[in-house]
Scaffold this motif. Structure first.
Motif, PDB file in Angstrom:
ATOM      1  N   GLU A  73       1.274   4.941   1.668  1.00 52.99           N
ATOM      2  CA  GLU A  73       0.957   5.447   3.000  1.00 52.99           C
ATOM      3  C   GLU A  73       1.206   6.944   3.097  1.00 52.99           C
ATOM      4  N   ALA A  97      -3.969   6.763   8.624  1.00 52.59           N
ATOM      5  CA  ALA A  97      -4.831   5.796   7.958  1.00 52.59           C
ATOM      6  C   ALA A  97      -6.044   6.490   7.370  1.00 52.59           C
ATOM      7  N   THR A 129      -7.978   2.999   0.219  1.00 48.88           N
ATOM      8  CA  THR A 129      -6.551   2.712   0.171  1.00 48.88           C
ATOM      9  C   THR A 129      -6.098   2.571  -1.281  1.00 48.88           C
ATOM     10  N   ASN A 152       0.296  -6.560   5.594  1.00 52.47           N
ATOM     11  CA  ASN A 152      -1.032  -5.990   5.422  1.00 52.47           C
ATOM     12  C   ASN A 152      -1.718  -5.682   6.748  1.00 52.47           C
ATOM     13  N   LEU A 207      -2.947   8.805  -4.026  1.00 52.25           N
ATOM     14  CA  LEU A 207      -3.540   8.558  -2.712  1.00 52.25           C
ATOM     15  C   LEU A 207      -4.431   9.701  -2.256  1.00 52.25           C
ATOM     16  N   VAL A 261      -3.284   0.298  -3.262  1.00 52.26           N
ATOM     17  CA  VAL A 261      -2.377  -0.833  -3.076  1.00 52.26           C
ATOM     18  C   VAL A 261      -1.790  -1.248  -4.423  1.00 52.26           C
ATOM     19  N   PRO A 317       0.822  -1.213   0.000  1.00 50.40           N
ATOM     20  CA  PRO A 317       0.000   0.000   0.000  1.00 50.40           C
ATOM     21  C   PRO A 317       0.857   1.265   0.000  1.00 50.40           C
ATOM     22  N   ARG A 330       4.714   1.244   1.622  1.00 47.14           N
ATOM     23  CA  ARG A 330       4.833   0.777   3.007  1.00 47.14           C
ATOM     24  C   ARG A 330       6.217   0.246   3.337  1.00 47.14           C
ATOM     25  N   ARG A 381      -8.391  10.273  -0.927  1.00 48.33           N
ATOM     26  CA  ARG A 381      -8.652  10.581   0.484  1.00 48.33           C
ATOM     27  C   ARG A 381      -9.336  11.933   0.652  1.00 48.33           C
ATOM     28  N   GLU A 441      -9.532   5.902   4.182  1.00 50.30           N
ATOM     29  CA  GLU A 441     -10.129   5.205   3.046  1.00 50.30           C
ATOM     30  C   GLU A 441     -10.405   6.211   1.927  1.00 50.30           C
TER      31      GLU A 441
END
Length: 319
Positions: free
Chosen positions: A164, A254, A258, A294, A197, A260, A162, A238, A201, A256
């Motif tokens: 981050e 963190a 995500t 994960n 990302l 990956v 993922p 990650r 988000r 949502e």
């Protein structure tokens, strides 16, 4: 190229110092050994000073003996490289992107410590260079983030990684306003990763390029360092974050949805992997899976879904 049988006769003669014993060891006649030496001397000049009970090498003879040693070592190296049956001996050559490379390198060294007969050659490179290096046979194994469709390659799923959002520990980084206040620590893939990302988000935000840039480095292992010092936030895969030596100084925000990426293991399809490469690939894959990559990070903090507004978790706590 000099005849290998002549060289074998000469090097054995130099070792034993006697034509008769040399002939016995090589299962040849003494006349055959003398003939081999004479043929070498016809090409290279005098190699031996012959005395009744001993021989002495001339400077040319000593140079030829060094050459014989080099040829013998090269022959041994060739046989080691062509011997595929022993998974604990020979060279393992792997080329990877930086993030997964940081995660795998300690495991490669551990593998070599347990099997000293292995030699590890690992290089960090972007996807394009990985593909070229494997196709040109410079590396036996490679990892890429974009699945290739070249028929010359065998491609298998290796792991998932993922992206981050990483911020300084203890610093608010839950809204777009927080990120704007922090500033962005950029890197060669920084804008691309952050866009992938953060647009998910923070769908109402103006975009990563509107944020001020507070730093840049192209060394993936060093990217979290300015974040740890409170100089900004960044977005990284990650495994790059997990390799950072001071995890207590950063936090993972963190949220949502995500993003990956799949990592793909590649090698040439026209011939099988060596036993050592296959063994290494299997062990590295199992170690990455066993590491629980994960699993949620204990330092993770939820991010807001809308810029400048509380997250759903904040709203639930207030109620």
């Amino acid at each position: 190229m000099l005849n290998p049988q002549w060289l074998r006769s000469f090097s054995t003669l130099a070792e034993l110092g006697n034509f008769t014993r040399t002939a016995e060891r090589l299962d040849l006649t003494q006349a055959a050994v003398s003939q081999h030496v004479q043929r070498l001397e016809a090409q290279l000049g005098p190699l031996l000073i012959r005395r009744p009970r001993q021989i002495e090498l001339t400077p040319a003879g000593r140079a030829l003996l060094d050459y014989c040693t080099d040829v013998g070592a090269a022959d041994a190296r060739l046989h080691r490289r062509l011997s595929d049956n022993d998974p604990t001996r020979g060279e393992i050559s792997l080329i990877t992107p930086g993030s997964i490379g940081l995660a795998l390198y300690p495991h490669l060294l551990d593998l070599q410590q347990r099997h000293p007969g292995l030699s590890i050659r690992h290089r960090f490179a972007p996807d394009h260079d990985v593909l070229t290096a494997v196709l040109d046979n410079h590396f036996e194994l490679g990892l890429v983030t974009l699945k290739p469709d070249d028929p010359r390659l065998t491609v298998t799923r290796f792991a998932e990684e993922p992206l981050e959002l990483i911020a300084p520990a203890g610093v608010p980084a839950r809204t777009w306003t927080d990120l704007d206040a922090l500033g962005f620590i950029n890197h060669p893939d920084g804008h691309a990763m952050a866009s992938r990302l953060l647009t998910r988000r923070f769908p109402g935000a103006p975009g990563i390029r509107t944020l001020r840039c507070t730093g840049f480095t192209n060394q993936i292992a060093l990217i979290p360092e300015p974040v740890a010092l409170g100089l900004g936030f960044t977005v990284l895969p990650r495994y790059a974050r997990q390799a950072f030596a001071r995890p207590e100084a950063i936090q993972v925000i963190a949220g949502e949805p995500t993003v990956v990426d799949t990592l793909w293991l590649i090698h040439r399809a026209e011939w099988p992997l060596s036993a050592r490469a296959q063994h290494a690939a299997d062990e590295l894959r199992s170690r990455i899976q066993a590491a629980g990559d994960n699993a949620p990070d204990p330092r993770a903090r939820p991010a807001a879904a809308t810029p400048g507004r509380p997250s759903a978790a904040d709203t639930k706590r207030k109620n």
